[in-house]
Write an enzyme that holds these catalytic residues in place. Sequence first.
Site, PDB file in Angstrom:
ATOM      1  N   ARG A 164     -98.373  39.485  39.612  1.00 22.72           N
ATOM      2  CA  ARG A 164     -98.251  40.144  38.088  1.00 22.72           C
ATOM      3  C   ARG A 164     -99.025  41.118  38.139  1.00 22.72           C
ATOM      4  O   ARG A 164     -99.717  41.995  37.377  1.00 22.72           O
ATOM      5  CB  ARG A 164     -99.241  39.380  37.373  1.00 22.72           C
ATOM      6  CG  ARG A 164     -98.921  37.862  37.953  1.00 22.72           C
ATOM      7  CD  ARG A 164     -97.862  37.464  36.615  1.00 22.72           C
ATOM      8  NE  ARG A 164     -97.598  35.617  36.382  1.00 22.72           N
ATOM      9  CZ  ARG A 164     -97.390  34.993  36.827  1.00 22.72           C
ATOM     10  NH1 ARG A 164     -96.657  35.545  38.188  1.00 22.72           N
ATOM     11  NH2 ARG A 164     -97.414  33.345  37.086  1.00 22.72           N
ATOM     12  N   SER A 237    -100.540  31.293  31.039  1.00 21.32           N
ATOM     13  CA  SER A 237    -101.667  31.335  31.334  1.00 21.32           C
ATOM     14  C   SER A 237    -102.111  32.770  30.929  1.00 21.32           C
ATOM     15  O   SER A 237    -102.027  33.644  31.238  1.00 21.32           O
ATOM     16  CB  SER A 237    -101.293  31.873  33.183  1.00 21.32           C
ATOM     17  OG  SER A 237    -100.251  31.124  33.959  1.00 21.32           O
ATOM     18  N   GLU A 334    -105.062  37.524  32.751  1.00 21.44           N
ATOM     19  CA  GLU A 334    -103.519  38.611  33.005  1.00 21.44           C
ATOM     20  C   GLU A 334    -103.178  39.579  32.316  1.00 21.44           C
ATOM     21  O   GLU A 334    -102.609  39.604  31.739  1.00 21.44           O
ATOM     22  CB  GLU A 334    -102.677  36.988  33.475  1.00 21.44           C
ATOM     23  CG  GLU A 334    -101.540  37.335  33.629  1.00 21.44           C
ATOM     24  CD  GLU A 334     -99.937  36.203  33.231  1.00 21.44           C
ATOM     25  OE1 GLU A 334     -99.372  36.550  32.879  1.00 21.44           O
ATOM     26  OE2 GLU A 334    -101.092  35.188  34.240  1.00 21.44           O
TER      27      GLU A 334
HETATM   28  N1  EPU Z   1    -104.272  22.214  37.215  1.00 21.71           N
HETATM   29  C1  EPU Z   1    -105.661  21.396  37.001  1.00 21.71           C
HETATM   30  N2  EPU Z   1    -106.100  21.526  35.353  1.00 21.71           N
HETATM   31  C2  EPU Z   1    -105.235  22.330  34.120  1.00 21.71           C
HETATM   32  C3  EPU Z   1    -104.337  22.926  34.880  1.00 21.71           C
HETATM   33  C4  EPU Z   1    -103.722  22.726  36.335  1.00 21.71           C
HETATM   34  O1  EPU Z   1    -106.083  20.571  37.416  1.00 21.71           O
HETATM   35  O2  EPU Z   1    -105.343  22.322  33.186  1.00 21.71           O
HETATM   36  C5  EPU Z   1    -103.959  22.756  38.558  1.00 21.71           C
HETATM   37  C6  EPU Z   1    -102.239  21.754  39.163  1.00 21.71           C
HETATM   38  O3  EPU Z   1    -102.577  20.131  39.063  1.00 21.71           O
HETATM   39  C7  EPU Z   1    -102.203  22.264  39.847  1.00 21.71           C
HETATM   40  C8  EPU Z   1    -102.670  23.855  40.341  1.00 21.71           C
HETATM   41  O4  EPU Z   1    -103.964  23.243  39.248  1.00 21.71           O
HETATM   42  O5  EPU Z   1    -102.219  21.200  41.136  1.00 21.71           O
HETATM   43  C9  EPU Z   1    -101.618  24.804  39.344  1.00 21.71           C
HETATM   44  O6  EPU Z   1    -101.281  23.611  38.100  1.00 21.71           O
HETATM   45  P1  EPU Z   1     -99.580  24.891  37.714  1.00 21.71           P
HETATM   46  O7  EPU Z   1     -98.660  23.934  38.556  1.00 21.71           O
HETATM   47  O8  EPU Z   1     -99.583  24.055  36.239  1.00 21.71           O
HETATM   48  O9  EPU Z   1     -99.531  26.200  37.738  1.00 21.71           O
HETATM   49  P2  EPU Z   1    -100.749  27.613  37.905  1.00 21.71           P
HETATM   50  O10 EPU Z   1    -101.073  27.667  38.720  1.00 21.71           O
HETATM   51  O11 EPU Z   1    -101.566  26.947  36.803  1.00 21.71           O
HETATM   52  C10 EPU Z   1     -98.837  29.497  37.583  1.00 21.71           C
HETATM   53  C11 EPU Z   1     -98.437  30.294  37.226  1.00 21.71           C
HETATM   54  C12 EPU Z   1     -97.681  29.971  35.920  1.00 21.71           C
HETATM   55  C13 EPU Z   1     -96.570  28.963  36.592  1.00 21.71           C
HETATM   56  C14 EPU Z   1     -97.100  28.679  37.467  1.00 21.71           C
HETATM   57  C15 EPU Z   1     -96.021  27.437  38.168  1.00 21.71           C
HETATM   58  C16 EPU Z   1    -100.641  32.136  36.914  1.00 21.71           C
HETATM   59  C17 EPU Z   1    -101.445  32.437  36.235  1.00 21.71           C
HETATM   60  N3  EPU Z   1     -99.569  31.348  36.157  1.00 21.71           N
HETATM   61  O12 EPU Z   1     -99.733  27.742  36.630  1.00 21.71           O
HETATM   62  O13 EPU Z   1     -97.262  31.324  34.677  1.00 21.71           O
HETATM   63  O14 EPU Z   1     -95.502  29.021  35.399  1.00 21.71           O
HETATM   64  O15 EPU Z   1     -97.447  28.145  37.748  1.00 21.71           O
HETATM   65  O16 EPU Z   1     -95.282  28.373  38.987  1.00 21.71           O
HETATM   66  O17 EPU Z   1     -99.589  32.681  37.860  1.00 21.71           O
HETATM   67  C18 EPU Z   1     -97.927  32.635  32.936  1.00 21.71           C
HETATM   68  O18 EPU Z   1     -97.660  33.659  34.126  1.00 21.71           O
HETATM   69  O19 EPU Z   1     -98.451  32.717  32.147  1.00 21.71           O
HETATM   70  C19 EPU Z   1     -97.558  31.603  33.530  1.00 21.71           C
HETATM   71  C20 EPU Z   1     -97.214  29.892  33.064  1.00 21.71           C
END
Ligand code: EPU
Length: 339
Positions: A164, A237, A334
């Site tokens: 990012r 995010s 972010e």
């Molecule tokens: N999780 C929870 N509770 C929540 C949210 C997430 O337990 O409320 C757990 C999920 O179960 C999973 C882990 O956290 O084990 C990761 O969650 P998720 O797969 O939803 O991805 P993320 O890490 O929260 C990142 C990016 C997103 C992108 C997704 C998919 C960042 C800051 N965010 O989110 O990007 O779509 O991975 O690759 O890196 C964005 O940048 O705006 C964005 C949406």
Amino acid sequence: MDIRKEYSLKAHNTFGIDAQADWFIPYKSIEELQLLARDEYFQECRHLLLGEGSNMLFLTNFHGIVLHSQITTLETYEEDEVHLTLLVGSGVHWDDLVAYTCARGLGGLECLSLIPGQVGAAAVQNIGAYGAEISQRVVSVHTVHRRTGELRHFAPEECDYAYRHSFFKTAEGADYIVTHVLLRLDKQPELQLDYADLKARVAARSAAPSPEDVRQEVIAIRRSKLPDPAELGNAGSFFMNPIVPPARLTELQETYPDIPHYPAPEGQVKLSAGWLIDRCGLKGFVLGHAGVYPRQALVLTNVDGEATGQDIARLAQHVQQQVQECFGIELQPEVRYIS
Ligand code: EPU
């Protein structure tokens, strides 16, 4: 040029914050930017590049000039057996580009489906999802310097890409206004499916999946987890996933054996900010007009459309404090705070 004075940015940021810019200047070409660069007032004034405002939080009115790309050209730059290289205007809506490439069977952008924003901003922010980042596809970023009007094309290594992050997010880099991005796509795509949930869904959909199949599944996952900014103001995010040394993970695993973690560069580990926030019991938490989204704790929302930037920032600070108290981890936004 359609220059606007005292212009509301409500429709230009996905939080739907009603901040005002002293000046709002949409630009349609390199020549228009070069014309602006010759203007003394423009040279001295603060400026902000604003795409669709999908990663911005306006804390107050913006005293300065907001520049908004309306360069929406899309052309084939180069083609061989293996690759198709597209020269894309910075004002093209990102997901229109992804839809265009997937519909033609071109591989490379499918995991980045449905991310809000414009192409220029996507290259500045180094958008990423499901193991893919735009930086893997960037051949060069074309810019005009806001004071000299000089053209400069940045090769990927000059963009200083990281999670990012890019050079264009630094104070020096912000003077380079992105006009076009050159992106290389694969004509015989090898699908990159690092994310287990996505991989399983795509396999269930088709035995020989195409970029379009991946796109459709990514869209379905995103729609199920992330609110549509047109219905509920948000910026995806809100925080970055924190990167910690492996020893820190080992400590945390003693108390939280199920803590999600992923490999990060240089032997570090990436934790899930969403999981950390969720574990603090903050899912669905509302403070004033701002709330933690009940289906994905990493997303902060403008719950009733009435939130100010300060409301969102207050909630963000509360979330940071809670995560710090529970886990001793400092979350970094972010989203860019603009004041
Ligand atoms: N999780 C929870 N509770 C929540 C949210 C997430 O337990 O409320 C757990 C999920 O179960 C999973 C882990 O956290 O084990 C990761 O969650 P998720 O797969 O939803 O991805 P993320 O890490 O929260 C990142 C990016 C997103 C992108 C997704 C998919 C960042 C800051 N965010 O989110 O990007 O779509 O991975 O690759 O890196 C964005 O940048 O705006 C964005 C949406």
